[in-house]
Design a protein around this motif. Structure first.
Motif, mmCIF file in Angstrom:
data_model
loop_
_atom_site.group_PDB
_atom_site.id
_atom_site.type_symbol
_atom_site.label_atom_id
_atom_site.label_comp_id
_atom_site.label_asym_id
_atom_site.label_seq_id
_atom_site.Cartn_x
_atom_site.Cartn_y
_atom_site.Cartn_z
ATOM 1 N N LEU B 111 -74.958 -30.334 23.372
ATOM 2 C CA LEU B 111 -73.844 -31.266 23.196
ATOM 3 C C LEU B 111 -73.525 -31.992 24.509
ATOM 4 O O LEU B 111 -73.265 -33.198 24.516
ATOM 5 C CB LEU B 111 -72.608 -30.536 22.657
ATOM 6 C CG LEU B 111 -72.754 -29.895 21.271
ATOM 7 C CD1 LEU B 111 -71.476 -29.168 20.888
ATOM 8 C CD2 LEU B 111 -73.101 -30.925 20.201
ATOM 9 N N ASN B 112 -73.562 -31.252 25.619
ATOM 10 C CA ASN B 112 -73.325 -31.910 26.909
ATOM 11 C C ASN B 112 -74.421 -32.927 27.204
ATOM 12 O O ASN B 112 -74.143 -34.014 27.728
ATOM 13 C CB ASN B 112 -73.250 -30.865 28.032
ATOM 14 C CG ASN B 112 -71.891 -30.178 28.083
ATOM 15 O OD1 ASN B 112 -70.837 -30.823 27.960
ATOM 16 N ND2 ASN B 112 -71.902 -28.869 28.263
ATOM 17 N N LYS B 113 -75.648 -32.586 26.856
ATOM 18 C CA LYS B 113 -76.761 -33.525 27.044
ATOM 19 C C LYS B 113 -76.547 -34.785 26.188
ATOM 20 O O LYS B 113 -76.738 -35.910 26.657
ATOM 21 C CB LYS B 113 -78.085 -32.844 26.655
ATOM 22 C CG LYS B 113 -79.309 -33.739 26.717
ATOM 23 C CD LYS B 113 -80.583 -32.918 26.487
ATOM 24 C CE LYS B 113 -81.797 -33.819 26.217
ATOM 25 N NZ LYS B 113 -82.041 -34.802 27.280
ATOM 26 N N VAL B 115 -73.752 -36.050 25.164
ATOM 27 C CA VAL B 115 -72.691 -36.877 25.747
ATOM 28 C C VAL B 115 -73.243 -37.647 26.947
ATOM 29 O O VAL B 115 -73.033 -38.848 27.068
ATOM 30 C CB VAL B 115 -71.463 -36.005 26.146
ATOM 31 C CG1 VAL B 115 -70.483 -36.807 26.991
ATOM 32 C CG2 VAL B 115 -70.762 -35.454 24.903
#
Lengths: 119, 119
Positions: B111-113, B115
């Motif tokens: 999920l961070n990737k 974003v």
């Protein structure tokens, strides 16, 4: 509200970004996604990627063109499928990405909370 | 490997933590989970919570006892279901949580990737 973000939405956002970056080559998008996520242990299924592209076309965000791979059609008949934004596609895509961003943030909030509450 | 962490695993980790904290009251666990996630727009389904508890019992991690809610059975016959660790349950639970932590970290990475790649 689903528990976590849907795989389809996750993939669609990546496909939109690739078209924004003029990297809208059908098969190459699939290859790029698989390569980028390999280290994270996730292999986006080919069927999901093609369904996501189909939906973006159905939503009037993208349209397809085809071109021959080589310069000489006598040598190489392989076709490449290219994806482009429709006239209002880029605007629609921005709105869609905004919605997905909200969901990504919600999921990050839940997962970070689970880590801090349980570990 | 599934796309995102399964709801069942997410809930099981919370239930284990509640039993670790001696908060293993059946119905209260459901209420607490719902209250804690309300602000994040997620309502853990009652059926999922009861299936998760059932699985933890089947896995030999938890066992159930029942007690009357009030002190006077003539006044209040309502039973409360309590969950406790079996003799090796706490150890099994720690191993299970460790596995789920790995998956939580993997999902946070994805999920961070997403974003950073798309927004």
């Amino acid at each position: 509200m689903a528990f976590m973000i849907a795989q389809r939405a996750f993939i669609k956002v990546y496909l939109i970004t690739m078209v924004e970056q003029h990297r809208g080559y059908g098969y190459q998008m699939l290859e790029d996604l698989r390569r980028d996520f390999k280290a994270l242990g996730y292999a986006p299924p080919q069927s999901e990627i093609y369904r996501a592209l189909h939906e973006l076309v159905q939503q009037g965000i993208l349209y397809r063109t085809k071109q021959l791979k080589g310069n000489d059609p006598k040598v190489d008949f392989q076709e490449i499928v290219l994806y482009h934004f429709t006239s209002d596609g880029e605007e629609k895509a921005k709105l869609y990405k905004k919605q997905v961003k909200t969901d990504l943030d919600r999921c990050l909030g839940m997962l970070n909370k689970a880590v801090s509450d349980n570990f």
